[in-house]
Design a protein around this motif. Sequence first.
Motif, PDB file in Angstrom:
ATOM      1  N   THR A  31      -2.596   4.657   6.267  1.00 17.85           N
ATOM      2  CA  THR A  31      -1.390   4.673   5.435  1.00 17.85           C
ATOM      3  C   THR A  31      -0.322   3.731   5.977  1.00 17.85           C
ATOM      4  O   THR A  31      -0.339   3.356   7.153  1.00 17.85           O
ATOM      5  N   TRP A  34       6.531   2.915   2.698  1.00 19.18           N
ATOM      6  CA  TRP A  34       7.483   1.967   2.144  1.00 19.18           C
ATOM      7  C   TRP A  34       8.734   2.028   3.021  1.00 19.18           C
ATOM      8  O   TRP A  34       9.161   3.097   3.436  1.00 19.18           O
ATOM      9  N   ILE A  50       0.989  -4.905   2.150  1.00 20.42           N
ATOM     10  CA  ILE A  50      -0.152  -4.214   1.547  1.00 20.42           C
ATOM     11  C   ILE A  50      -1.459  -4.844   2.025  1.00 20.42           C
ATOM     12  O   ILE A  50      -2.417  -4.141   2.369  1.00 20.42           O
ATOM     13  N   VAL A  85       4.997  -1.230  -5.551  1.00 17.98           N
ATOM     14  CA  VAL A  85       5.334   0.020  -4.858  1.00 17.98           C
ATOM     15  C   VAL A  85       6.792  -0.063  -4.444  1.00 17.98           C
ATOM     16  O   VAL A  85       7.192  -0.986  -3.737  1.00 17.98           O
ATOM     17  N   THR A  89       4.455   6.313   0.201  1.00 15.85           N
ATOM     18  CA  THR A  89       3.393   5.909   1.110  1.00 15.85           C
ATOM     19  C   THR A  89       2.246   5.300   0.321  1.00 15.85           C
ATOM     20  O   THR A  89       1.876   5.827  -0.728  1.00 15.85           O
ATOM     21  N   VAL A  90       1.691   4.212   0.833  1.00 10.95           N
ATOM     22  CA  VAL A  90       0.459   3.677   0.257  1.00 10.95           C
ATOM     23  C   VAL A  90      -0.688   4.075   1.185  1.00 10.95           C
ATOM     24  O   VAL A  90      -0.532   4.129   2.405  1.00 10.95           O
ATOM     25  N   THR A  91      -1.822   4.363   0.572  1.00  9.15           N
ATOM     26  CA  THR A  91      -3.017   4.781   1.310  1.00  9.15           C
ATOM     27  C   THR A  91      -4.148   3.818   1.007  1.00  9.15           C
ATOM     28  O   THR A  91      -4.450   3.550  -0.155  1.00  9.15           O
ATOM     29  N   ALA A  92      -4.760   3.303   2.061  1.00  4.54           N
ATOM     30  CA  ALA A  92      -5.906   2.407   1.934  1.00  4.54           C
ATOM     31  C   ALA A  92      -7.168   3.160   2.319  1.00  4.54           C
ATOM     32  O   ALA A  92      -7.205   3.833   3.351  1.00  4.54           O
ATOM     33  N   VAL A 110      -6.198   0.366  -2.304  1.00  2.00           N
ATOM     34  CA  VAL A 110      -4.879   0.795  -1.856  1.00  2.00           C
ATOM     35  C   VAL A 110      -4.228   1.522  -3.030  1.00  2.00           C
ATOM     36  O   VAL A 110      -4.143   0.981  -4.134  1.00  2.00           O
ATOM     37  N   ARG A 111      -3.808   2.750  -2.782  1.00  2.00           N
ATOM     38  CA  ARG A 111      -3.215   3.579  -3.836  1.00  2.00           C
ATOM     39  C   ARG A 111      -1.826   4.062  -3.433  1.00  2.00           C
ATOM     40  O   ARG A 111      -1.553   4.255  -2.250  1.00  2.00           O
ATOM     41  N   ASP A 112      -0.981   4.285  -4.437  1.00  3.43           N
ATOM     42  CA  ASP A 112       0.363   4.794  -4.182  1.00  3.43           C
ATOM     43  C   ASP A 112       0.339   6.310  -4.049  1.00  3.43           C
ATOM     44  O   ASP A 112      -0.724   6.938  -4.118  1.00  3.43           O
ATOM     45  N   VAL A 118      -2.957   0.304  -6.472  1.00  2.00           N
ATOM     46  CA  VAL A 118      -1.965  -0.736  -6.183  1.00  2.00           C
ATOM     47  C   VAL A 118      -2.667  -2.073  -5.959  1.00  2.00           C
ATOM     48  O   VAL A 118      -2.206  -3.119  -6.418  1.00  2.00           O
TER      49      VAL A 118
END
Length: 131
Positions: A31, A34, A50, A85, A89-92, A110-112, A118
């Motif tokens: 993660t 932001w 990202i 974003v 938090t973004v998660t990879a 990668v998701r928000d 994302v």
Amino acid sequence: MNPTDIVAAIPFAVATGIVLVSASPYEAVGTLEWSEDRTTTGGAMHGGAIMTLADTIGAVCAFLNLPEGSFTSTTSSSTVFTRGVRKGTVTATARPIHVGRSTIAVVTEVRDGDGKLVAQVTQSQAVLKQG
């Protein structure tokens, strides 16, 4: 290997604030929060931040698929951005799509915080022998 130890071995990941949540040869998850210092015009998270997250988590996945005595380096990376974003938090999540003798290919989503895509990153990692 403990996820904290893996990230500690990557100084740039530590400096950028990446947190490795879990890691196995089949899937690595990390993660990145932001923050204003990771933004571009309009307050959106910078694409480079990202991509740094995706490259790092993808490399961890590749690393965990290496034969003993080898190391890896990214040789190519292709990113498709699908949304910005502006908070949270973004998660990879990285998964291998090919594990060979000379290369490892990994796809990272990668998701928000709402689970929306994302970016998707496809990267190739060289399998390099030490010595």
